[in-house]
Design a protein around this motif. Sequence first.
Motif, PDB file in Angstrom:
ATOM      1  N   GLY A 135       0.006   6.956  -8.022  1.00 32.38           N
ATOM      2  CA  GLY A 135      -0.629   5.931  -8.838  1.00 32.38           C
ATOM      3  C   GLY A 135      -0.899   4.620  -8.135  1.00 32.38           C
ATOM      4  N   TYR A 136      -0.616   4.529  -6.840  1.00 34.70           N
ATOM      5  CA  TYR A 136      -0.874   3.303  -6.093  1.00 34.70           C
ATOM      6  C   TYR A 136      -1.785   3.605  -4.908  1.00 34.70           C
ATOM      7  N   ALA A 137      -2.533   2.591  -4.509  1.00 40.75           N
ATOM      8  CA  ALA A 137      -3.498   2.750  -3.417  1.00 40.75           C
ATOM      9  C   ALA A 137      -3.198   1.744  -2.318  1.00 40.75           C
ATOM     10  N   PHE A 138      -3.359   2.203  -1.086  1.00 38.69           N
ATOM     11  CA  PHE A 138      -3.258   1.317   0.073  1.00 38.69           C
ATOM     12  C   PHE A 138      -4.555   1.434   0.858  1.00 38.69           C
ATOM     13  N   LYS A 188      -8.169   9.915  -0.326  1.00 39.83           N
ATOM     14  CA  LYS A 188      -7.943   9.501   1.065  1.00 39.83           C
ATOM     15  C   LYS A 188      -9.292   9.348   1.754  1.00 39.83           C
ATOM     16  N   SER A 189      -9.315   8.476   2.744  1.00 41.57           N
ATOM     17  CA  SER A 189     -10.518   8.326   3.547  1.00 41.57           C
ATOM     18  C   SER A 189     -10.153   7.742   4.903  1.00 41.57           C
ATOM     19  N   ARG A 195       5.827  -4.173  -9.205  1.00 44.05           N
ATOM     20  CA  ARG A 195       5.050  -4.124  -7.968  1.00 44.05           C
ATOM     21  C   ARG A 195       3.801  -4.974  -8.120  1.00 44.05           C
ATOM     22  N   LYS A 196       3.505  -5.792  -7.147  1.00 42.85           N
ATOM     23  CA  LYS A 196       2.387  -6.714  -7.218  1.00 42.85           C
ATOM     24  C   LYS A 196       1.154  -6.153  -6.515  1.00 42.85           C
ATOM     25  N   THR A 197       0.006  -6.637  -6.951  1.00 40.30           N
ATOM     26  CA  THR A 197      -1.216  -6.423  -6.188  1.00 40.30           C
ATOM     27  C   THR A 197      -1.246  -7.442  -5.064  1.00 40.30           C
ATOM     28  N   THR A 198      -1.337  -6.976  -3.852  1.00 42.88           N
ATOM     29  CA  THR A 198      -1.308  -7.886  -2.705  1.00 42.88           C
ATOM     30  C   THR A 198      -2.498  -7.625  -1.800  1.00 42.88           C
ATOM     31  N   LYS A 231      -2.397  -1.051  -7.693  1.00 46.09           N
ATOM     32  CA  LYS A 231      -2.422   0.139  -8.528  1.00 46.09           C
ATOM     33  C   LYS A 231      -3.743   0.860  -8.334  1.00 46.09           C
ATOM     34  N   ASP A 232      -3.681   2.187  -8.243  1.00 46.75           N
ATOM     35  CA  ASP A 232      -4.890   2.973  -8.034  1.00 46.75           C
ATOM     36  C   ASP A 232      -5.645   3.133  -9.350  1.00 46.75           C
TER      37      ASP A 232
END
Length: 477
Positions: free
Chosen positions: A328-331, A67-68, A276-279, A298-299
């Motif tokens: 396992g995923y990043a936003f 996190k940041s 799930r797509k990379t968007t 994906k992270d």
Amino acid sequence: MNEVYLPYFDPDFDNLPERINGPTCRVCIDNESMEDCTVVKVDSVNKQGLLLEVVQVLTDLNLTISKSYISSDAGWFMDVFHVKDEHGRKLTDHKVINFIQQAIGTTRGPQNSAKAKTYANMVFSPEHHNEHTAIEMTGTDRPGLFSEISAALADLHCNVVEAHAWSHNDRLACVAYISDQCTDTPIDDPNRLANIEDHLTMVLRGTTTPNPTGNLSCSQQEVKTAEFLGGEGTMTNVERRLHQLMLSVRDFERPSGGTTSLPMMPTGPECDEEGRKTTVTIDSCEERGYSIVNIDCKDRPRLMFDTVCTLTDMQYVIFHASINSNDGYAFQEYFIRHIDGCALSTKSEKERVIKCLEAAIERRVCEGVRLELCADNRIGLLSDITRVLRENGLTVVRADIATQGEKAINAFYVRDISGNQVDMEFIESMKREMGPIVLQVKIETRRPSSPERSRFSFGYMLKSQIERFSHNFITIK
């Protein structure tokens, strides 16, 4: 005799500006607030590129940023990072903690500075970066190109001390550190450097063919063999430089019309196994004059470095950001403006930023097999290894080459030239047949492999050929 009185200065005034305004940079490392991670807080006078410098310090130490929270309005930079070490634990090594504080710029004092410098050299500033000649190469990729480059350097009596190569969307970028084969010193003779550059250019230009569909522009097809640096190195972080080189040859543009020299793998916005797509999307915050970049993918390790590096090198300033990874995923959400103070205003500019960020996310991801080999170093070793791989139908799509003392440590991501993946059954067969020559093998793909490919006795062929020039490969711990 008249006495001369000098003005009196109270010692407390020496640090008065710092006591009023605070130090230019404060770093707090908190191991108490969170149960499962260490919190790194940074407060500093802001400057362009500061966020990238901080992220680079953390990622160079192989720390994971889960996190940041970032804010840098009004000329002040405030950031919070939730980090873990490579084993998923809090930071407990005091050397690492002290180095983070020193590298980002809070702790002062000559003794601490010396310790930080020593640790920095040990962690990610190998001595040979200053003792050897650096070469940069970019061009159109093709099967076996990295092997041809390695062979060319061996023919030119160059010892490859370290090398890093990325390939993506039919482009190749490579940074190599070399020395003279006989003296193991930097190559600084202008005539010899010109000869090396011409020879490598000829190797790279083997990819240059007329392409009316526009895979690469004519000027880019001329191939750039970049700066030859002797003595005191002036190169930036190698991974950042690889991003810059890939950007310079427009690897964000996908090869068109089936003109690729390598079979393409599904990347970018393709669905993963869960659909799930990379968007990457860009919205506007008109009331504050920001453009908002949203990334959902994906992270993986170094993801934040790759995206921040790309935005910084494209001359965008990050004012606010929120980073979060879960399951396992990043936003990632970035509030940005161009360095000239303007938000993204045109559709073409937004599309270019989206493509460049997608490319930055993809470049480091390699589907295939990772081979790690460690052996006693010698001249031509890299050329021999890559030749064996090429002769057995494998092409190198990424490479990280290094030397540690008398040992050469080589890591390759390889794919079958036809585009098929090498399945686990094939790998296990290869490892059994290798006998006393041991490889460290890691599968980097979940795609099913062609059953025909696993019938090849690759292990026997590789063993028989490698044994001709090396009998002491060991597993990397």
